[in-house]
Scaffold this motif. Structure first.
Motif, short mmCIF file in Angstrom:
data_model
loop_
_atom_site.label_atom_id
_atom_site.label_comp_id
_atom_site.label_asym_id
_atom_site.label_seq_id
_atom_site.Cartn_x
_atom_site.Cartn_y
_atom_site.Cartn_z
N ASP A 195 -13.58 -4.55 6.37
CA ASP A 195 -13.34 -5.99 6.45
C ASP A 195 -13.13 -6.58 5.05
O ASP A 195 -13.31 -5.92 4.02
N ALA A 241 -23.99 -11.37 12.85
CA ALA A 241 -23.08 -11.60 11.74
C ALA A 241 -23.57 -12.74 10.85
O ALA A 241 -23.26 -12.78 9.66
N GLU A 255 -13.29 -11.20 13.63
CA GLU A 255 -13.26 -12.43 14.40
C GLU A 255 -11.84 -12.87 14.78
O GLU A 255 -11.66 -13.80 15.55
N ARG A 309 -17.47 -7.65 12.97
CA ARG A 309 -17.23 -7.23 11.60
C ARG A 309 -16.58 -5.86 11.62
O ARG A 309 -16.77 -5.07 12.54
N CYS A 317 -16.87 -10.52 3.99
CA CYS A 317 -17.32 -10.37 5.38
C CYS A 317 -18.08 -9.07 5.61
O CYS A 317 -18.50 -8.80 6.73
N CYS A 340 -12.85 -13.68 9.07
CA CYS A 340 -13.18 -12.25 8.99
C CYS A 340 -12.36 -11.49 10.03
O CYS A 340 -12.04 -12.01 11.11
#
Length: 581
Positions: A312, A290, A531, A308, A316, A528
């Motif tokens: 997204d 990422a 995450e 990801r 991101c 993002c």
């Protein structure tokens, strides 16, 4: 008048022979000679010492101080050895006790060389090669520099010939052969050397004497046998006062398990490189990250897990594809193709050429727009000459919703003699701002039911117990959807993020039915989407209530219980409709 004599002065590094009188009279600028028993020509031989950066004298007598020659080392026997092809000789000739009206126009002597008693033209010099100097107003001296080319022999001596037949011969210098070497640049100086088969070229360095009149010839040897057609020539360029170097390039053999060598030869000198063991090249390595990785941080060989999502946040929607080919030569390239997104400005399916750094590492930036087809699997393929193709596949995270909206039915659900009418509930998932819901989002339906308190008969007969309608949870969307009596199709998701829940027809029931849509949702609002923390179990995102009532328009007598069998409740707690419902 100079006396005719023979003799020798070994200490000065020269022998004396010949006549002085007649030859000196022939010098047009001669004024006079003095000291009847002194030599009219004195010669000093010096050899350049590269380590000390000065000239060593062969013998015991250095140049007279009044000549102003300052770059002289201590005398010694080492100066009486010469390495042909590497040695520079300085010769100083003095007309001792001979006066000229103009020393700078004094006739220069000739210079000849002899190897093993035979005249050697390569070591001689013309009178014009001498540099004249004025020692004082009427005395002359000369100096000569000779870079002696390579030749074979055991001993060497020189003759200085001045004015007709007056000459002086030097002592015999011992000859040592120069060193010739060949190395492969990418191989260590000590220890075994391995190179990958068929990848690029190997740089070959040849070092030898600085003064060689012919090029060096090089060729390949495979498993001890000379490889025909591989001969190359290289001229050595001076890298110092003594040594020269040349560079060649040979393609590494394409067959593994080969012992490969480079042989070089010039004149009667030859050398062989260290043996190279040709091995199978290492495979291409692929990794996904990422953030932009380095060769040290890239997770090659690990199971890719990418934080990801396909839909997204716009900032991101990017990943880095890392490639490593340790065996590729500098300035090598790898062609990378992806099945998704845009890699370094080229759309999916188009190969992108990535240039490797000196360690065989490169990265490429992959960006994308949310795919219309809902695909979240990305395939990456890397191709390089001489290496096997490598493919890597990984999945992007889905986009979950923060909440959902489910619209209630516009009117109560009518229950007729045929049971309930089919009712379609509509709604939509609410994605985080800037994101797009995944078309294959997982969602569940939870159904609750409360029977009506009225005892009035229904047009369809005896109502089904409320417990038979309850379902928690339903099944997943897709081909395995279903399982709930009222919502056998579960949640039907459209690509635009809207969804439908269909309440099936033919159910004999009166009362209230609650329909709730459950799914995973984000527990965080920053970063993002891939995450962010996600709920560990499905949570309720939206809920509506539908009221089931008897149809007032129905006049058909309600069938008796004997015509409407009661469904059975399986151990799973999910109602399976029996034929006729």
């Amino acid at each position: 008048m100079v006396e005719e004599r023979t003799g020798e002065r070994h200490g000065a590094g020269w022998h004396v022979r010949g006549r002085a009188g007649a030859g000196l009279v022939a010098m047009g600028t001669l004024l006079a000679t003095c000291g009847g028993n002194e030599s009219a020509l004195e010669v000093i031989y010096q050899v350049w010492d590269a380590d000390s950066n000065c000239y060593q004298t062969c013998g015991t007598i250095d140049p007279p101080a009044d000549l102003g020659v300052t770059d002289t080392c201590d005398t010694g026997p080492a100066a009486c050895e010469i390495v042909l092809g590497e040695t520079t000789v300085r010769v100083i000739a003095l007309y001792d006790n001979v006066r000229f009206d103009e020393p700078l126009t004094a006739p220069a002597p000739a210079f000849m060389a002899y190897i093993d008693g035979n005249e050697w033209a390569g070591g001689g010099a013309d009178p014009a090669d001498w540099i004249p100097h004025r020692r004082n107003p009427h005395e002359a001296w000369f100096e000569l520099y000779r870079n002696l080319p390579y030749a074979t022999g055991d001993s060497l001596w020189f003759r200085v010939l001045a004015a007709n037949d007056f000459f002086q011969d030097s002592v015999r210098f011992k000859l040592r052969p120069p060193a010739l070497s060949v190395t492969i640049e990418s191989c260590p100086e000590d220890g075994d050397c391995e190179l990958p088969a068929g990848l690029g070229q190997a740089t070959v360095l040849v070092e030898g004497p600085a003064y060689v009149d012919e090029p060096v010839t090089a060729w390949e040897r495979s498993n001890g046998v000379k490889v025909a057609g591989t001969e190359q020539e290289v001229a050595l360029s001076r890298t110092s006062s003594e040594r020269g170097q040349g560079e060649l390039a040979f393609a590494v053999p394409g067959t593994a398990s080969t012992v490969w060598e480079i042989v070089v030869q010039v004149a009667d000198l030859s050398a062989t490189s260290q043996p190279v063991h040709v091995r199978r090249p290492e495979d291409i390595e692929l990794a996904v990250s990422a953030t932009k990785p380095t060769a040290e941080t890239a997770d090659f060989g690990g199971e890719p897990h990418i934080d990801r999502s396909a839909g997204d946040l716009e900032t991101c929607r990017q990943l880095y594809i890392a490639v490593e080919t340790p065996d590729m030569p500098p300035a090598g390239t790898v062609d990378v193709t992806t099945s998704f997104g845009v890699l370094e400005g080229k759309a999916a399916g188009n190969p992108v050429t990535l240039s490797l750094d000196g360690t065989g590492f490169a990265t490429g930036l992959l960006t994308w727009d949310p795919p219309d087809d809902g695909s979240t699997t990305i395939q990456v393929q890397a191709v390089a000459d001489g290496l096997e193709t490598r493919t890597l596949s990984f999945d992007l995270e889905p986009v979950y919703s923060d909440s959902a909206v489910l619209l209630p039915p516009p009117a109560p659900v009518q229950v007729s003699a045929a049971g309930s009418e089919e009712t379609r509930l509509s709604g939509w998932f609410v994605a985080p701002e800037g994101a797009e819901i995944s078309p294959d989002l997982e969602a569940w339906v939870v159904v609750g039911a409360t029977a009506s308190s009225t005892s009035e008969p229904l047009p369809c007969g005896t109502p089904i117990p409320a417990a038979y309608l309850q379902c928690d949870p339903g099944r997943l969307t897709g081909s395995d959807a279903g399982g709930c009596l009222l919502t056998p199709d579960g949640v039907t998701l459209d690509p635009d993020g809207t969804f439908h829940v269909t309440l099936t027809s033919g159910v004999c029931f009166a009362g209230e039915v609650t329909v709730a849509v459950h799914g995973y949702r984000y527990l965080e609002s920053e970063g993002c989407l891939g995450e962010r923390a996600v709920s560990s179990t499905p949570e309720m995102l939206a809920e509506v209530t539908a009221t089931y009532v008897a149809s007032s328009e129905s006049s058909t007598p309600a069938p008796g219980p004997e015509t409407l069998p009661t469904p059975t409740l399986p151990p799973s707690g999910v109602v399976t409709p029996t034929p006729g419902l």
